[in-house]
Design a protein around this motif. Structure first.
Motif, mmCIF file in Angstrom:
data_model
loop_
_atom_site.group_PDB
_atom_site.id
_atom_site.type_symbol
_atom_site.label_atom_id
_atom_site.label_comp_id
_atom_site.label_asym_id
_atom_site.label_seq_id
_atom_site.Cartn_x
_atom_site.Cartn_y
_atom_site.Cartn_z
ATOM 1 N N ILE A 1 4.184 17.414 26.768
ATOM 2 C CA ILE A 1 5.096 18.514 27.113
ATOM 3 C C ILE A 1 4.619 19.199 28.399
ATOM 4 O O ILE A 1 5.409 19.467 29.312
ATOM 5 C CB ILE A 1 5.186 19.535 25.952
ATOM 6 N N VAL A 2 3.323 19.467 28.464
ATOM 7 C CA VAL A 2 2.745 20.163 29.619
ATOM 8 C C VAL A 2 2.823 19.289 30.866
ATOM 9 O O VAL A 2 3.195 19.761 31.945
ATOM 10 C CB VAL A 2 1.286 20.577 29.287
ATOM 11 N N PHE A 3 2.488 18.021 30.720
ATOM 12 C CA PHE A 3 2.527 17.089 31.846
ATOM 13 C C PHE A 3 3.940 17.040 32.434
ATOM 14 O O PHE A 3 4.123 17.098 33.655
ATOM 15 C CB PHE A 3 2.086 15.708 31.355
ATOM 16 N N MET B 1 -5.010 17.242 33.034
ATOM 17 C CA MET B 1 -5.651 15.956 32.773
ATOM 18 C C MET B 1 -6.778 16.103 31.740
ATOM 19 O O MET B 1 -6.994 15.213 30.918
ATOM 20 C CB MET B 1 -6.181 15.330 34.070
ATOM 21 N N HIS B 2 -7.477 17.213 31.760
ATOM 22 C CA HIS B 2 -8.505 17.468 30.742
ATOM 23 C C HIS B 2 -7.849 17.525 29.361
ATOM 24 O O HIS B 2 -8.362 16.972 28.384
ATOM 25 C CB HIS B 2 -9.259 18.761 31.050
ATOM 26 N N ALA B 3 -6.687 18.176 29.284
ATOM 27 C CA ALA B 3 -5.950 18.247 28.021
ATOM 28 C C ALA B 3 -5.515 16.858 27.561
ATOM 29 O O ALA B 3 -5.343 16.622 26.366
ATOM 30 C CB ALA B 3 -4.727 19.161 28.173
ATOM 31 N N ARG B 4 -5.369 15.947 28.512
ATOM 32 C CA ARG B 4 -4.959 14.577 28.186
ATOM 33 C C ARG B 4 -6.171 13.675 27.941
ATOM 34 O O ARG B 4 -6.028 12.460 27.851
ATOM 35 C CB ARG B 4 -4.073 14.009 29.300
ATOM 36 N N GLY B 5 -7.359 14.257 27.887
ATOM 37 C CA GLY B 5 -8.543 13.497 27.494
ATOM 38 C C GLY B 5 -9.492 13.119 28.612
ATOM 39 O O GLY B 5 -10.469 12.412 28.375
ATOM 40 N N MET B 6 -9.227 13.582 29.834
ATOM 41 C CA MET B 6 -10.135 13.272 30.934
ATOM 42 C C MET B 6 -11.442 14.045 30.761
ATOM 43 O O MET B 6 -11.434 15.154 30.242
ATOM 44 C CB MET B 6 -9.489 13.652 32.272
ATOM 45 N N PRO B 7 -12.565 13.483 31.213
ATOM 46 C CA PRO B 7 -13.842 14.204 31.114
ATOM 47 C C PRO B 7 -13.774 15.562 31.826
ATOM 48 O O PRO B 7 -12.950 15.763 32.724
ATOM 49 C CB PRO B 7 -14.838 13.279 31.820
ATOM 50 N N ARG C 1 7.983 29.741 33.695
ATOM 51 C CA ARG C 1 9.232 30.217 33.077
ATOM 52 C C ARG C 1 10.342 30.287 34.132
ATOM 53 O O ARG C 1 11.493 29.951 33.864
ATOM 54 C CB ARG C 1 8.996 31.595 32.442
ATOM 55 N N GLN C 2 9.982 30.707 35.344
ATOM 56 C CA GLN C 2 10.956 30.838 36.431
ATOM 57 C C GLN C 2 11.410 29.472 36.961
ATOM 58 O O GLN C 2 12.590 29.288 37.262
ATOM 59 C CB GLN C 2 10.338 31.659 37.570
ATOM 60 N N HIS C 3 10.477 28.536 37.072
ATOM 61 C CA HIS C 3 10.758 27.290 37.798
ATOM 62 C C HIS C 3 11.103 26.093 36.923
ATOM 63 O O HIS C 3 11.732 25.151 37.410
ATOM 64 C CB HIS C 3 9.574 26.926 38.705
ATOM 65 N N ASP C 4 10.657 26.095 35.661
ATOM 66 C CA ASP C 4 10.906 24.949 34.789
ATOM 67 C C ASP C 4 12.203 25.186 34.019
ATOM 68 O O ASP C 4 12.254 26.026 33.118
ATOM 69 C CB ASP C 4 9.730 24.758 33.820
ATOM 70 N N GLY C 5 13.225 24.453 34.379
ATOM 71 C CA GLY C 5 14.530 24.620 33.751
ATOM 72 C C GLY C 5 14.540 24.318 32.261
ATOM 73 O O GLY C 5 15.485 24.686 31.558
ATOM 74 N N GLU C 6 13.492 23.667 31.764
ATOM 75 C CA GLU C 6 13.415 23.338 30.332
ATOM 76 C C GLU C 6 12.381 24.200 29.609
ATOM 77 O O GLU C 6 11.989 23.902 28.472
ATOM 78 C CB GLU C 6 13.101 21.849 30.158
ATOM 79 N N PHE C 7 11.941 25.284 30.266
ATOM 80 C CA PHE C 7 10.914 26.142 29.659
ATOM 81 C C PHE C 7 11.463 26.792 28.395
ATOM 82 O O PHE C 7 12.623 27.186 28.335
ATOM 83 C CB PHE C 7 10.478 27.220 30.653
ATOM 84 N N SER C 8 10.616 26.883 27.379
ATOM 85 C CA SER C 8 10.998 27.468 26.094
ATOM 86 C C SER C 8 9.741 28.009 25.428
ATOM 87 O O SER C 8 8.624 27.818 25.945
ATOM 88 C CB SER C 8 11.604 26.384 25.196
ATOM 89 N N ALA C 9 9.904 28.655 24.294
ATOM 90 C CA ALA C 9 8.748 29.137 23.532
ATOM 91 C C ALA C 9 7.836 27.968 23.159
ATOM 92 O O ALA C 9 6.609 28.086 23.192
ATOM 93 C CB ALA C 9 9.211 29.880 22.280
ATOM 94 N N GLU C 10 8.436 26.829 22.841
ATOM 95 C CA GLU C 10 7.638 25.644 22.489
ATOM 96 C C GLU C 10 6.826 25.156 23.688
ATOM 97 O O GLU C 10 5.645 24.806 23.549
ATOM 98 C CB GLU C 10 8.556 24.521 21.992
ATOM 99 N N VAL C 11 7.455 25.139 24.854
ATOM 100 C CA VAL C 11 6.752 24.704 26.068
ATOM 101 C C VAL C 11 5.614 25.680 26.379
ATOM 102 O O VAL C 11 4.492 25.268 26.697
ATOM 103 C CB VAL C 11 7.729 24.558 27.258
ATOM 104 N N GLU C 12 5.885 26.984 26.274
ATOM 105 C CA GLU C 12 4.832 27.976 26.527
ATOM 106 C C GLU C 12 3.661 27.788 25.573
ATOM 107 O O GLU C 12 2.499 27.804 25.997
ATOM 108 C CB GLU C 12 5.376 29.396 26.401
ATOM 109 N N TRP D 1 1.615 24.787 26.603
ATOM 110 C CA TRP D 1 0.760 25.107 27.761
ATOM 111 C C TRP D 1 -0.481 25.868 27.306
ATOM 112 O O TRP D 1 -1.599 25.534 27.717
ATOM 113 C CB TRP D 1 1.535 25.945 28.784
ATOM 114 N N ARG D 2 -0.292 26.890 26.489
ATOM 115 C CA ARG D 2 -1.443 27.684 26.025
ATOM 116 C C ARG D 2 -2.455 26.812 25.287
ATOM 117 O O ARG D 2 -3.648 26.860 25.572
ATOM 118 C CB ARG D 2 -0.985 28.836 25.135
ATOM 119 N N ARG D 3 -1.964 26.023 24.340
ATOM 120 C CA ARG D 3 -2.879 25.174 23.561
ATOM 121 C C ARG D 3 -3.560 24.130 24.449
ATOM 122 O O ARG D 3 -4.732 23.814 24.257
ATOM 123 C CB ARG D 3 -2.124 24.469 22.432
ATOM 124 N N ALA D 4 -2.822 23.605 25.415
ATOM 125 C CA ALA D 4 -3.344 22.512 26.244
ATOM 126 C C ALA D 4 -4.403 22.981 27.230
ATOM 127 O O ALA D 4 -5.427 22.317 27.400
ATOM 128 C CB ALA D 4 -2.200 21.827 26.989
#
Length: 132
Positions: free
Chosen positions: A8-10, A62-68, A103-114, A117-120
């Motif tokens: 989602i974040v990527f 990338m760290h959230a995706r498992g990079m060192p 929130r301003q720039h991502d046309g698909e931003f939502s509470a789920e996306v936010e 991002w926080r968790r990632a």
């Protein structure tokens, strides 16, 4: 953190990062959040700074995706009291500015996306902040 969050974040970052205005708007917000933060950038080449930000956010993703975490550890050192002296409390302002700009720039931003991002990226932000 699940792969769903990092996907989602990527994708969210992908929808924003090709637009230079995203980074301009981020710094307007971040510098507007505090006089102390604004003062950090007084003599900064903002074009270069936006390039560094683009890379830094990608390192968090990338760290959230498992990079060192070696690049984030290096960021932690450069931002520590022995480097740019970026105080720990400023990271919350940074994250708030990032989420508001997404929130301003991502046309698909939502509470789920936010939430994704926080968790990632919070673990990576904490790794950088804790180097202080």
């Amino acid at each position: 953190m699940g792969t769903a969050d990092s996907d989602i974040v990527f994708q969210s970052y992908g929808r924003c990062c090709n637009n230079e205005q995203f980074f301009v708007d981020f710094y307007d917000r971040f510098m507007g959040s505090s006089d102390e933060v604004r003062a950090l950038f007084v003599d900064t080449d903002m074009k270069q700074q936006r390039h560094l930000l683009r890379n830094g956010i990608m390192q968090l993703v990338m760290h959230a995706r498992g990079m060192p975490d070696s690049k984030l550890r290096a960021l932690g050192q450069s931002h520590s009291r022995n480097g740019y002296n970026i105080r720990p409390e400023w990271y919350r302002l940074w994250l708030d500015a990032l989420l508001d700009t997404l929130r301003q720039h991502d046309g698909e931003f939502s509470a789920e996306v936010e939430s994704a991002w926080r968790r990632a990226i919070l673990p990576g932000i904490e790794l950088i902040r804790d180097a202080y």
